[in-house]
Motif scaffolding. Sequence first.
Motif, short mmCIF file in Angstrom:
data_model
loop_
_atom_site.label_atom_id
_atom_site.label_comp_id
_atom_site.label_asym_id
_atom_site.label_seq_id
_atom_site.Cartn_x
_atom_site.Cartn_y
_atom_site.Cartn_z
N GLN A 96 29.09 -6.04 69.05
CA GLN A 96 29.39 -4.84 69.66
C GLN A 96 29.37 -4.76 71.38
OE1 GLN A 96 26.58 -2.25 67.63
NE2 GLN A 96 28.16 -1.73 65.89
N GLU A 97 28.20 -5.48 71.61
CA GLU A 97 28.14 -5.48 73.21
C GLU A 97 29.25 -6.31 73.71
OE1 GLU A 97 26.20 -5.16 76.84
OE2 GLU A 97 26.45 -3.88 75.27
N GLN B 157 32.14 -6.92 72.48
CA GLN B 157 33.28 -6.09 72.68
C GLN B 157 33.42 -5.07 73.83
OE1 GLN B 157 36.14 -6.72 70.51
NE2 GLN B 157 37.01 -5.50 72.19
N ARG B 158 32.26 -4.65 74.05
CA ARG B 158 32.25 -3.49 75.10
C ARG B 158 32.31 -4.36 76.31
NH1 ARG B 158 29.02 -1.96 79.11
NH2 ARG B 158 27.54 -3.29 78.82
N ASP C 124 36.06 -5.31 76.88
CA ASP C 124 37.00 -4.24 76.80
C ASP C 124 37.01 -3.98 78.47
OD1 ASP C 124 37.91 -4.42 74.38
OD2 ASP C 124 36.75 -2.69 73.98
N LYS C 125 35.79 -4.00 79.17
CA LYS C 125 35.62 -3.80 80.68
C LYS C 125 36.72 -4.60 81.57
CE LYS C 125 31.77 -2.62 82.54
NZ LYS C 125 30.35 -2.52 82.82
#
Length: 107
Positions: free
Chosen positions: A48-49, A51-52, A55-56
């Motif tokens: 999840q991190e 992916q976060r 995405d940035k």
Amino acid sequence: MSSFAFVLLLALAFLLLTTNTLVHAQVQLLTLEFDTTIPVHDGVANLQEGQRLFDKGNNYDKAAMHFWRAVLMQEQNKDKYTVDDCFGKFIQCFAAQDRMADGFVFV
């Protein structure tokens, strides 16, 4: 080990040591600093991190390390995600920076 395999292994080692891009990748990966608030052994949180950060769009090195941690922890999370989910994103982090070979060297 046959002499052919040995010579091939030496040639590969020489290529890896003399290729500036690959050497740069090894040094750069060794000097990165990473967020330690995400537990290394928590594959889902690292996925999840990653992916976060991905995405940035400007934290590809950090995202790659989180995706790699997720790859390593996938065995404990078989029902939550696949290796392809995180390994594909790991490689995309390097591709986005035009450093695809660096990703394969890391592996």
